[in-house]
Design an enzyme around this catalytic site. Structure first.
Site, PDB file in Angstrom:
ATOM      1  CG  HIS A 163      -1.842   1.108   1.369  1.00  0.00           C
ATOM      2  ND1 HIS A 163      -1.716   2.081   2.334  1.00  0.00           N
ATOM      3  CD2 HIS A 163      -2.938   1.434   0.634  1.00  0.00           C
ATOM      4  CE1 HIS A 163      -2.708   2.950   2.201  1.00  0.00           C
ATOM      5  NE2 HIS A 163      -3.464   2.588   1.190  1.00  0.00           N
ATOM      6  CG  HIS A 212      -3.320   8.922  -0.596  1.00  0.00           C
ATOM      7  ND1 HIS A 212      -4.140   9.763   0.135  1.00  0.00           N
ATOM      8  CD2 HIS A 212      -3.988   7.745  -0.693  1.00  0.00           C
ATOM      9  CE1 HIS A 212      -5.242   9.104   0.461  1.00  0.00           C
ATOM     10  NE2 HIS A 212      -5.176   7.893  -0.016  1.00  0.00           N
TER      11      HIS A 212
HETATM   12 CA    CA Z   1      -4.944   3.964  -2.936  1.00  0.00          CA
END
Ligand code: CA
Length: 338
Positions: free
Chosen positions: A28, A70
């Site tokens: 992630h 992000h």
């Molecule tokens: Ca993502």
């Protein structure tokens, strides 16, 4: 009869092993538990740790370049406020879409932080890489794909990418078709079919549908699509009896918040697995929940350890893969089950 039974038991064992082997680890934002998220360093570390897929969040710059970031703003993970103090919008935020790639290259990326009540920068996860130290930058999607494909060549492995189209409606509102740009980039680097090692993800179902119905056919691309699911109230129909079936017309899998897989109010000895995974599997959808973290306060009370959390999700709830900031821990956990 006896022989047949033996064979069945053998087949079952083989099938069980195969299905176990297919469970995947998705890094992630890279190995973001150890290095600042979405830096090439964090991606190289995730690669070395043995992640199966490495995630990219993608946003667009003023000059239509795809960068790996992000947030649609640069505030939380760069020093944009110091380099371009006058470039915030009225809401005080610095939007990546207002900056050219050349300008973004002048920024230093850092461990994520927030501004605390005293107006000071305070890093989001206290135990992680020290904010503001060493030197990192915001990569482009192209640079990141080249990093992962380069490592695939030099190591002989075949590690996948897992790009997310961030806030496509925001981008469209700003006059930018980010999805077509991402799909074209995938095509340029050879990701064109469902057999290629890529999952393309978004939270926005309208965009997912558009990608499946319009953009893929126009570009001659048909890669795996993942519908992310955060708040169940965003798309209540997905949780109706035929919700996963409907989704499966366009998607190959779902990426739900892990609280939608095992209810967060579960207790030790009273683990409440929701019906989401079985409903998804019944419709042929893979399930890759997010986000599994070892930081203080991030392991739900129903699990005694990070590894127990992984055990419950991978094997009790039977998810196919999961997003974690700590890919080494999930890789080691799955290795220990072989
Ligand atoms: Ca993502």
């Amino acid at each position: 009869m006896y022989k047949l039974r033996l064979l069945s038991a053998f087949l079952l064992a083989t099938l069980a092993t195969e299905s176990m082997a297919q469970k995947i680890v998705i890094a992630h934002r890279g190995a973001s538990g150890y290095l600042p998220e979405h830096t090439l360093e964090a991606k190289a570390m995730a690669y070395a740790m043995g992640a199966d897929y490495i995630e990219q969040d993608v946003v667009m710059t003023a000059d239509d370049q795809l960068i790996v970031l992000h947030d649609i703003t640069l505030d939380r993970t760069t020093n944009v406020d110091e380099v371009f103090p006058n470039r915030a919008r009225d809401d005080g935020r610095y939007y990546a879409i207002d900056f050219t790639l050349e300008e973004i290259r002048r920024l230093t990326a850092t461990e994520g932080f927030r501004i605390n009540e005293n107006g000071e920068k305070q890093q989001g996860y206290a135990n992680r890489f020290p904010m503001g130290t060493s030197t990192f930058s915001v990569p482009t999607l192209q640079e990141e794909i080249e990093l992962i494909q380069g490592l695939n060549k030099s190591t002989g492995k075949d590690i996948g990418i897992y790009p997310e189209i961030k806030q496509p409606a925001f981008h469209r509102n700003e006059g930018k078709d980010i999805s077509t740009a991402v799909v074209r980039m995938l095509k340029e680097y050879g990701y064109t079919t469902k057999q290629d090692k890529v999952f393309l993800q978004t939270f926005d179902f309208d965009e997912l549908w558009k990608i499946h119905e319009e953009i893929f056919p126009a570009e001659g691309v048909d890669v795996n699509l993942i519908q992310l699911i955060g708040d169940p109230d965003d798309y209540p129909w997905m949780f109706e009896d035929d919700g996963m079936k409907k989704l499966s017309f366009a998607a190959d899998g779902i990426g739900p918040s892990h609280g939608l897989v095992i209810d967060r109010s579960s207790k030790k000895g009273d683990i409440m697995v929701t019906g989401l995974v079985s409903a998804a599997h019944a419709s042929g959808l893979q399930v890759h929940p997010y986000t599994y973290r070892t930081d203080p306060g991030q392991i739900p009370g129903y699990a005694d350890s990070f590894e127990e959390l992984l055990e419950l999700h991978y094997f009790l709830a039977d998810v196919d893969g999961l997003f974690t900031d700590f890919p080494d821990r999930a890789v080691n956990f799955l290795d220990s089950k072989d």
